[in-house]
Scaffold this motif. Structure first.
Motif, PDB file in Angstrom:
ATOM      1  N   HIS A   1       0.822  -1.204   0.000  1.00 41.56           N
ATOM      2  CA  HIS A   1       0.000   0.000   0.000  1.00 41.56           C
ATOM      3  C   HIS A   1       0.857   1.255   0.000  1.00 41.56           C
ATOM      4  O   HIS A   1       0.912   1.997  -0.979  1.00 41.56           O
ATOM      5  N   ASP A   2       1.597   1.497   1.088  1.00 45.35           N
ATOM      6  CA  ASP A   2       2.346   2.741   1.223  1.00 45.35           C
ATOM      7  C   ASP A   2       3.521   2.814   0.245  1.00 45.35           C
ATOM      8  O   ASP A   2       3.626   3.761  -0.551  1.00 45.35           O
ATOM      9  N   PHE A   3       4.408   1.821   0.295  1.00 40.51           N
ATOM     10  CA  PHE A   3       5.645   1.913  -0.493  1.00 40.51           C
ATOM     11  C   PHE A   3       5.375   1.850  -1.997  1.00 40.51           C
ATOM     12  O   PHE A   3       5.901   2.662  -2.767  1.00 40.51           O
ATOM     13  N   VAL A   4       4.562   0.908  -2.425  1.00 42.12           N
ATOM     14  CA  VAL A   4       4.312   0.769  -3.860  1.00 42.12           C
ATOM     15  C   VAL A   4       3.556   1.983  -4.400  1.00 42.12           C
ATOM     16  O   VAL A   4       3.856   2.488  -5.490  1.00 42.12           O
ATOM     17  N   GLN A   5       2.575   2.488  -3.645  1.00 42.26           N
ATOM     18  CA  GLN A   5       1.841   3.664  -4.103  1.00 42.26           C
ATOM     19  C   GLN A   5       2.754   4.874  -4.246  1.00 42.26           C
ATOM     20  O   GLN A   5       2.671   5.632  -5.219  1.00 42.26           O
ATOM     21  N   GLU A   6       3.632   5.065  -3.274  1.00 43.29           N
ATOM     22  CA  GLU A   6       4.515   6.224  -3.295  1.00 43.29           C
ATOM     23  C   GLU A   6       5.629   6.101  -4.329  1.00 43.29           C
ATOM     24  O   GLU A   6       6.213   7.115  -4.721  1.00 43.29           O
ATOM     25  N   ASN A   7       5.932   4.885  -4.761  1.00 42.91           N
ATOM     26  CA  ASN A   7       7.078   4.668  -5.652  1.00 42.91           C
ATOM     27  C   ASN A   7       6.683   3.950  -6.939  1.00 42.91           C
ATOM     28  O   ASN A   7       7.503   3.272  -7.548  1.00 42.91           O
ATOM     29  N   ARG A   8       5.431   4.102  -7.346  1.00 39.01           N
ATOM     30  CA  ARG A   8       4.924   3.360  -8.499  1.00 39.01           C
ATOM     31  C   ARG A   8       5.757   3.635  -9.766  1.00 39.01           C
ATOM     32  O   ARG A   8       6.159   2.711 -10.467  1.00 39.01           O
ATOM     33  N   ASP A   9       6.036   4.897 -10.059  1.00 37.93           N
ATOM     34  CA  ASP A   9       6.789   5.219 -11.269  1.00 37.93           C
ATOM     35  C   ASP A   9       8.210   4.677 -11.198  1.00 37.93           C
ATOM     36  O   ASP A   9       8.725   4.119 -12.176  1.00 37.93           O
TER      37      ASP A   9
ATOM     38  N   VAL B   1       1.407   2.798  21.868  1.00 38.11           N
ATOM     39  CA  VAL B   1       2.307   1.656  21.654  1.00 38.11           C
ATOM     40  C   VAL B   1       2.343   1.278  20.179  1.00 38.11           C
ATOM     41  O   VAL B   1       3.421   1.132  19.578  1.00 38.11           O
ATOM     42  N   PHE B   2       1.171   1.144  19.571  1.00 35.53           N
ATOM     43  CA  PHE B   2       1.126   0.719  18.169  1.00 35.53           C
ATOM     44  C   PHE B   2       1.659   1.803  17.231  1.00 35.53           C
ATOM     45  O   PHE B   2       2.245   1.500  16.193  1.00 35.53           O
ATOM     46  N   ARG B   3       1.467   3.073  17.595  1.00 36.93           N
ATOM     47  CA  ARG B   3       2.023   4.147  16.771  1.00 36.93           C
ATOM     48  C   ARG B   3       3.557   4.107  16.819  1.00 36.93           C
ATOM     49  O   ARG B   3       4.230   4.242  15.793  1.00 36.93           O
ATOM     50  N   ASN B   4       4.111   3.890  18.007  1.00 32.15           N
ATOM     51  CA  ASN B   4       5.563   3.754  18.130  1.00 32.15           C
ATOM     52  C   ASN B   4       6.080   2.551  17.359  1.00 32.15           C
ATOM     53  O   ASN B   4       7.143   2.608  16.727  1.00 32.15           O
ATOM     54  N   LEU B   5       5.334   1.446  17.420  1.00 30.42           N
ATOM     55  CA  LEU B   5       5.725   0.228  16.715  1.00 30.42           C
ATOM     56  C   LEU B   5       5.788   0.465  15.211  1.00 30.42           C
ATOM     57  O   LEU B   5       6.797   0.151  14.556  1.00 30.42           O
ATOM     58  N   THR B   6       4.723   1.010  14.640  1.00 28.60           N
ATOM     59  CA  THR B   6       4.689   1.186  13.188  1.00 28.60           C
ATOM     60  C   THR B   6       5.694   2.243  12.728  1.00 28.60           C
ATOM     61  O   THR B   6       6.293   2.103  11.659  1.00 28.60           O
ATOM     62  N   ASN B   7       5.905   3.282  13.533  1.00 29.11           N
ATOM     63  CA  ASN B   7       6.904   4.287  13.160  1.00 29.11           C
ATOM     64  C   ASN B   7       8.303   3.678  13.112  1.00 29.11           C
ATOM     65  O   ASN B   7       9.097   3.989  12.212  1.00 29.11           O
ATOM     66  N   LYS B   8       8.595   2.817  14.066  1.00 31.92           N
ATOM     67  CA  LYS B   8       9.921   2.183  14.107  1.00 31.92           C
ATOM     68  C   LYS B   8      10.102   1.267  12.905  1.00 31.92           C
ATOM     69  O   LYS B   8      11.155   1.279  12.253  1.00 31.92           O
ATOM     70  N   MET B   9       9.108   0.459  12.605  1.00 29.03           N
ATOM     71  CA  MET B   9       9.214  -0.461  11.475  1.00 29.03           C
ATOM     72  C   MET B   9       9.243   0.294  10.154  1.00 29.03           C
ATOM     73  O   MET B   9       9.974  -0.063   9.226  1.00 29.03           O
ATOM     74  N   ARG B  10       8.437   1.365  10.055  1.00 30.72           N
ATOM     75  CA  ARG B  10       8.404   2.162   8.820  1.00 30.72           C
ATOM     76  C   ARG B  10       9.794   2.720   8.499  1.00 30.72           C
ATOM     77  O   ARG B  10      10.213   2.744   7.332  1.00 30.72           O
ATOM     78  N   LYS B  11      10.503   3.171   9.506  1.00 34.61           N
ATOM     79  CA  LYS B  11      11.842   3.724   9.294  1.00 34.61           C
ATOM     80  C   LYS B  11      12.763   2.673   8.685  1.00 34.61           C
ATOM     81  O   LYS B  11      13.547   2.965   7.778  1.00 34.61           O
ATOM     82  N   THR B  12      12.661   1.437   9.164  1.00 34.00           N
ATOM     83  CA  THR B  12      13.478   0.351   8.610  1.00 34.00           C
ATOM     84  C   THR B  12      13.072   0.059   7.173  1.00 34.00           C
ATOM     85  O   THR B  12      13.918  -0.099   6.292  1.00 34.00           O
ATOM     86  N   PHE B  13      11.770  -0.041   6.924  1.00 34.00           N
ATOM     87  CA  PHE B  13      11.287  -0.342   5.571  1.00 34.00           C
ATOM     88  C   PHE B  13      11.770   0.696   4.564  1.00 34.00           C
ATOM     89  O   PHE B  13      12.144   0.357   3.438  1.00 34.00           O
ATOM     90  N   ASP B  14      11.735   1.970   4.964  1.00 35.40           N
ATOM     91  CA  ASP B  14      12.117   3.035   4.035  1.00 35.40           C
ATOM     92  C   ASP B  14      13.600   2.987   3.695  1.00 35.40           C
ATOM     93  O   ASP B  14      14.020   3.588   2.696  1.00 35.40           O
ATOM     94  N   THR B  15      14.375   2.298   4.505  1.00 36.65           N
ATOM     95  CA  THR B  15      15.786   2.084   4.183  1.00 36.65           C
ATOM     96  C   THR B  15      15.983   0.834   3.343  1.00 36.65           C
ATOM     97  O   THR B  15      16.722   0.839   2.361  1.00 36.65           O
ATOM     98  N   ILE B  16      15.281  -0.237   3.685  1.00 36.49           N
ATOM     99  CA  ILE B  16      15.537  -1.552   3.091  1.00 36.49           C
ATOM    100  C   ILE B  16      14.829  -1.754   1.753  1.00 36.49           C
ATOM    101  O   ILE B  16      15.415  -2.287   0.804  1.00 36.49           O
ATOM    102  N   PHE B  17      13.577  -1.353   1.635  1.00 42.40           N
ATOM    103  CA  PHE B  17      12.830  -1.637   0.404  1.00 42.40           C
ATOM    104  C   PHE B  17      13.467  -1.016  -0.849  1.00 42.40           C
ATOM    105  O   PHE B  17      13.574  -1.694  -1.881  1.00 42.40           O
ATOM    106  N   PRO B  18      13.920   0.248  -0.817  1.00 45.06           N
ATOM    107  CA  PRO B  18      14.568   0.782  -2.027  1.00 45.06           C
ATOM    108  C   PRO B  18      15.825   0.011  -2.414  1.00 45.06           C
ATOM    109  O   PRO B  18      16.095  -0.188  -3.615  1.00 45.06           O
TER     110      PRO B  18
END
Length: 460
Positions: free
Chosen positions: A214-222, A410-427
């Motif tokens: 959802h987030d990564f593919v939508q933001e980086n479709r092109d 708690v869940f906001r902290n969890l997703t923010n932490k994981m999102r930071k990792t994803f934004d480094t690893i997925f590209p």
């Protein structure tokens, strides 16, 4: 994935050695010696503790039960890792799992080191009172190496908040007047546990899938459309379609991941199959996960195994063999059971194009290589199942500060932490030749190696 943590480290360092931007101050002979030292430090545990717990059973027999605590590395902070109760526990497995905890914490920038514990029992063979005694004995035998600033255990396979409550209570008795609330995580909320800790791993597992499609593919479709990577093509294809999801394992991780999928409004998906140790339930139109959770919770965490139980659970589904789930024609497979589920003997039967590792090492090395060659996206355990340790860190902080976060926080902290990792690893993954798993390993080893170097732990 490689067969051992030593191979993981060696392969990751081999890739980093050729990168001139990594530890650029080290050149020539000094660089070679530094990498040799790093391989030795990261691939071996600091301590391996083994004891035979002397336990008196309710029939007055005495058993000596093998138990372990492996402390792999504490460069990033106190040792951290679960304690599993399972009959297959062995020393080499615990060592590898402790090493992977070190890398997982490094990858997600959680300030803990890596550890793991195990007791060689089948919990179902023991009464509640006997499990209580085993848990107390574990703390007694390892009390000198555990503690809020030393080594903080958590639940794992075969353990839960119940065992952590027992263990914290015993730690408090052994160390009167000392800090104890943050000595164990994964406790019940009444005993200082964090809201959301039980659901954390399962929520993180599904969030990994949701964020990718959802987030990564939508933001980086092109950008993805310009990649030649077959993984990019898979991600783009599956982002726009209805996803049929199958979940192996319906415990804390699998049931929560399934519920997240059932309730998700970001992706158009449905859970068409779930399995546990007894059975697979399959309905191509989707399974009512809330009703299934209600049944499982009141039936010793077991799924319905016959038509009468399906009726009692108000579930419409076909009953299949336990292992049939892996062969189903679905889009996404979430693994939330034990390791070694996909191997050379069944890897060619996997039809799903996206695999999510909620369990540790459910896919063997050969199967991982084969599936990657087929363009299957594998979201590895190191990346996807870190929710538990991230919220354990939040629980540890709450214990130190004697304050408690609301579940939403708690869940906001969890997703923010994981999102930071994803934004480094997925590209890196979609623009690189390496598998997602290997990218995670390399990134984790890079972070850990940099800390080791900057703390002056390399002598060359």
């Amino acid at each position: 994935m490689p067969d051992s943590s030593k191979e993981i480290v060696q392969e990751s360092l081999a890739a980093l050695r050729e990168d001139p931007t990594f530890l650029p101050d080290l050149e020539g002979e000094s660089r070679e010696k530094a990498f040799t030292s790093l391989a030795s430090i990261i691939s071996t545990p600091n301590h391996v503790h083994k004891s035979y717990l002397r336990v008196r059973l309710e029939d007055n027999r005495v058993e000596r039960i093998p138990s372990f605590r492996v402390q792999h590395n504490n460069m990033l902070g106190p040792y951290k890792g679960g304690i599993r109760y399972h009959q297959s526990v062995e020393e080499s497995e615990v060592e590898d799992l402790a090493s992977l905890m070190t890398l997982k914490n490094a990858l997600h920038e959680v300030p803990f080191g890596g550890a793991k514990g195990g007791v060689v029992i089948n919990p179902s063979d023991f009464s509640e009172k006997e499990l209580y005694t085993i848990s107390k004995k574990y703390v007694q035998y390892f009390s000198e190496i555990l503690g809020p600033e030393k080594d903080i255990p958590a639940p794992d396979v075969g353990t839960s908040e119940r065992e952590m409550d027992w263990m914290m209570g015993e730690y408090k008795s052994i160390h009167p007047g000392q800090k104890y609330r943050e000595s164990f995580t994964g406790k019940s909320v009444l005993n200082g546990g964090s809201l959301g800790r039980r659901e954390a791993t399962g929520k993180g597992v599904y969030f990994t899938l949701r964020y990718l499609l959802h987030d990564f593919v939508q933001e980086n479709r092109d950008w993805l459309g310009e990649r030649e990577s077959m993984y990019a093509k898979t991600a783009l294809e599956y982002q726009d379609r209805t996803l049929d999801i199958a979940v192996q394992g319906f415990g804390n991780v699998g049931s929560v991941a399934a519920l997240e999928a059932y309730q998700c409004s970001h992706l158009n998906n449905k859970v068409v199959a779930v399995s546990d140790k007894n059975v697979t339930l399959y309905n191509p139109d989707g399974i009512d996960i809330p009703d299934l959770i209600r049944f499982s919770s009141s039936n010793q965490n077991n799924l319905p195994v016959n038509d009468d139980e399906l009726k009692e659970a108000n579930i419409k589904a076909d009953i299949l063999g336990r292992d049939e789930l892996l062969k189903l024609d679905c889009d996404v497979l979430i693994f939330a059971a034990l390791g070694g589920q996909v191997h050379e003997g069944n890897m060619d039967t996997i039809k799903a194009k996206i695999l999510v590792e909620g369990a540790n090492a459910p896919i063997t090395e050969r199967a991982d290589e084969y599936l990657n060659e087929q363009g299957v996206i594998i979201l590895p355990d190191l990346l996807a199942n870190a929710g538990g340790v991230i919220v354990s860190y939040l629980e540890w902080l709450q214990g130190r500060e004697t304050q408690f976060l609301e579940e939403e926080d708690v869940f906001r902290n969890l997703t923010n932490k994981m999102r930071k990792t994803f934004d480094t690893i997925f590209p890196q993954y979609f623009g690189d030749r390496h598998s997602l798993r290997k990218n995670c390993y390399i990134h984790a080893v890079m972070k850990l190696s940099t800390i080791i170097y900057r703390q002056g732990k390399l002598y060359y």
